[in-house]
Design a protein around this motif. Structure first.
Motif, short mmCIF file in Angstrom:
data_model
loop_
_atom_site.label_atom_id
_atom_site.label_comp_id
_atom_site.label_asym_id
_atom_site.label_seq_id
_atom_site.Cartn_x
_atom_site.Cartn_y
_atom_site.Cartn_z
N TYR A 1 0.83 -1.32 -0.01
CA TYR A 1 -0.01 0.00 0.17
C TYR A 1 0.91 1.13 -0.10
O TYR A 1 0.49 2.35 -0.67
N LEU A 2 2.00 1.22 0.62
CA LEU A 2 2.77 2.23 0.78
C LEU A 2 3.64 2.48 -0.70
O LEU A 2 3.43 3.88 -1.23
N LEU A 3 3.97 1.70 -1.27
CA LEU A 3 4.50 1.69 -2.63
C LEU A 3 3.56 2.14 -3.66
O LEU A 3 3.72 3.06 -4.46
N MET A 4 2.15 1.55 -3.66
CA MET A 4 1.07 1.90 -4.60
C MET A 4 0.77 3.53 -4.28
O MET A 4 0.68 4.25 -5.29
N ASN A 5 0.74 3.80 -2.94
CA ASN A 5 0.35 5.31 -2.55
C ASN A 5 1.54 6.31 -3.25
O ASN A 5 1.26 7.31 -3.61
N VAL A 6 2.82 5.86 -2.98
CA VAL A 6 3.97 6.68 -3.44
C VAL A 6 3.74 6.78 -4.95
O VAL A 6 3.88 7.93 -5.64
N LEU A 7 3.61 5.67 -5.71
CA LEU A 7 3.37 5.84 -7.27
C LEU A 7 1.98 6.61 -7.62
O LEU A 7 2.05 7.38 -8.67
N TRP A 8 1.09 6.34 -6.99
CA TRP A 8 -0.30 7.30 -7.33
C TRP A 8 0.11 8.79 -7.19
O TRP A 8 -0.38 9.56 -7.93
N ILE A 9 1.06 9.18 -6.00
CA ILE A 9 1.13 10.44 -5.86
C ILE A 9 2.04 11.04 -7.03
O ILE A 9 1.83 12.28 -7.67
N PHE A 10 3.04 10.22 -7.59
CA PHE A 10 3.74 10.80 -8.54
C PHE A 10 2.97 10.78 -9.88
O PHE A 10 3.42 11.47 -10.90
#
Length: 120
Positions: free
Chosen positions: A63-72
C-alpha cells in the motif's frame, strides 16, 4: 446537502472519475489505480454522511508503494485541485460544508490505497 452537491458539480466530478477509471482499466497494470478512482467517484457522487478511514490492512508495504506511485503519477494534482476548490468554497459561510467535502476528497485523492469509505 447531497442533492445540492450533485447539482452544483458533484455529478460532473463523479463522471470525470469514472471516465478516468475506465481509461486506467484498459491496461492490466492500471486496474489497481482504476479501482481507486472508482472509490473516489463513489465519494464524489454522494459525500455527505460518509467518512474516509484507514483500513486495518493499510499499513502494508504494498500500500505504501502504491500510494507513492499514485502521488507521482497524478494524485498530487487531483489533491491540489480539491484543496483549491475547498478553499474557494470556504470563503463564504454557505460554501463551508461543500468545502469540507472537497477537503475530504483531497485527503483521499492524495493516498487512496488502504483507505475505506464508511457510512456514518
Amino acid at each position: 446537502m447531497n442533492v445540492l452537491w450533485l447539482v452544483f458539480g458533484g455529478i460532473f466530478t463523479a463522471v470525470e472519475y469514472v471516465l478516468a477509471s475506465l481509461l486506467l482499466m484498459i491496461t492490466i497494470v492500471g486496474i489497481p489505480f482504476g479501482m481507486q478512482t472508482m472509490k473516489m467517484a463513489g465519494l464524489a457522487l454522494w459525500p455527505f454522511g460518509k467518512e474516509v478511514r484507514s483500513g486495518e490492512r493499510s499499513s502494508g508495504c504494498l500500500y505504501l508503494l502504491m500510494n507513492v506511485l499514485w502521488i507521482f503519477l497524478g494524485g498530487i494534482w487531483i489533491s491540489l485541485s480539491h484543496l483549491g476548490f475547498g478553499v474557494l468554497l470556504c470563503i463564504t459561510i454557505i460554501g463551508i460544508p461543500f468545502g469540507m467535502q472537497h477537503f475530504k476528497l483531497a485527503a483521499l485523492a492524495l493516498t487512496p490505497f488502504g483507505k475505506d469509505i464508511v457510512t456514518v
